[in-house]
Design a protein around this motif. Structure first.
Motif, PDB file in Angstrom:
ATOM      1  N   PRO A  14       0.911  -1.091  -0.074  1.00 32.45           N
ATOM      2  CA  PRO A  14      -0.097   0.108   0.002  1.00 32.45           C
ATOM      3  C   PRO A  14       0.800   1.142  -0.149  1.00 32.45           C
ATOM      4  N   TYR A  15       2.022   1.346   0.643  1.00 32.29           N
ATOM      5  CA  TYR A  15       2.831   2.415   0.820  1.00 32.29           C
ATOM      6  C   TYR A  15       3.536   2.582  -0.847  1.00 32.29           C
ATOM      7  N   MET A  16       3.868   1.645  -1.376  1.00 37.70           N
ATOM      8  CA  MET A  16       4.268   1.840  -2.604  1.00 37.70           C
ATOM      9  C   MET A  16       3.152   2.169  -3.574  1.00 37.70           C
ATOM     10  N   ASN A  17       1.881   1.889  -3.444  1.00 38.46           N
ATOM     11  CA  ASN A  17       0.850   2.297  -4.454  1.00 38.46           C
ATOM     12  C   ASN A  17       0.635   3.946  -4.069  1.00 38.46           C
ATOM     13  N   GLN A  18       0.704   4.199  -2.912  1.00 38.31           N
ATOM     14  CA  GLN A  18       0.359   5.568  -2.430  1.00 38.31           C
ATOM     15  C   GLN A  18       1.607   6.259  -2.793  1.00 38.31           C
ATOM     16  N   TYR A  19       2.834   5.900  -2.758  1.00 36.57           N
ATOM     17  CA  TYR A  19       3.869   6.715  -3.424  1.00 36.57           C
ATOM     18  C   TYR A  19       3.841   6.837  -4.818  1.00 36.57           C
ATOM     19  N   ASP A  20       3.618   5.780  -5.759  1.00 37.00           N
ATOM     20  CA  ASP A  20       3.222   5.970  -6.924  1.00 37.00           C
ATOM     21  C   ASP A  20       2.247   6.983  -7.406  1.00 37.00           C
ATOM     22  N   ALA A  21       1.010   6.982  -6.584  1.00 37.75           N
ATOM     23  CA  ALA A  21      -0.119   7.904  -6.593  1.00 37.75           C
ATOM     24  C   ALA A  21       0.358   9.228  -6.527  1.00 37.75           C
ATOM     25  N   HIS A  22       1.334   9.414  -5.348  1.00 37.85           N
ATOM     26  CA  HIS A  22       1.870  10.920  -5.170  1.00 37.85           C
ATOM     27  C   HIS A  22       2.767  11.294  -6.252  1.00 37.85           C
ATOM     28  N   VAL A  23       3.395  10.391  -6.995  1.00 33.47           N
ATOM     29  CA  VAL A  23       4.431  10.701  -8.135  1.00 33.47           C
ATOM     30  C   VAL A  23       3.460  11.328  -9.236  1.00 33.47           C
ATOM     31  N   GLU A  24       2.569  10.459  -9.456  1.00 27.80           N
ATOM     32  CA  GLU A  24       1.655  10.830 -10.550  1.00 27.80           C
ATOM     33  C   GLU A  24       1.012  11.995 -10.627  1.00 27.80           C
ATOM     34  N   ARG A  25       0.474  12.209  -9.225  1.00 24.40           N
ATOM     35  CA  ARG A  25      -0.157  13.501  -9.036  1.00 24.40           C
ATOM     36  C   ARG A  25       0.892  14.952  -9.203  1.00 24.40           C
TER      37      ARG A  25
END
Length: 126
Positions: A14-25
């Motif tokens: 979940p942390y990596m998914n959250q980090y990927d979403a943050h990078v995409e934003r």
């Protein structure tokens, strides 16, 4: 050419998914910021160009109006001098002796008993 592959495997957490979403934003924000800056720059350039052309047209109009004003000032001065000359002539024409002198010289008006001799206005030949 083969694709560069990292030897590090990615963990699906979940942390990596959250980090990927943050990078995409962040990437979308940067893209939107670039678009906004480009739009703002285009608006500034168009506004500057419009104001510059308006300024040039106003300068040209001012030069034309100034030339016209100077011409009218010159005409006004000529009319003032003509008016003063005509006023002076009116004052002279009110004098009876001046009118009689003009009548005698220009129109050969004579009183009874006078003889008019017309002389040529040429330089003497001696």
């Amino acid at each position: 050419m083969p694709r560069n592959r990292s030897n590090v495997s990615r963990i699906d957490s979940p942390y990596m998914n959250q980090y990927d979403a943050h990078v995409e934003r962040q990437r979308k924000r940067k893209r939107l910021l670039k678009r906004r800056l480009i739009l703002f720059g285009a608006i500034v350039v168009i506004s500057f160009f419009s104001l510059f052309t308006y300024h040039l047209s106003q300068r040209e109009l001012y030069a034309e109006k100034k030339a016209q004003y100077e011409l009218l000032q010159q005409q006004k001065q000529e009319l003032i001098t003509e008016e003063s000359a005509l006023t002076e002539e009116i004052k002279l024409l009110e004098d009876e002796s001046y009118v009689l002198r003009i009548a005698k010289t220009n129109y050969f008006f004579t009183e009874e008993g006078e003889i008019v001799f017309k002389l040529l206005e040429e330089a003497p030949a001696y």
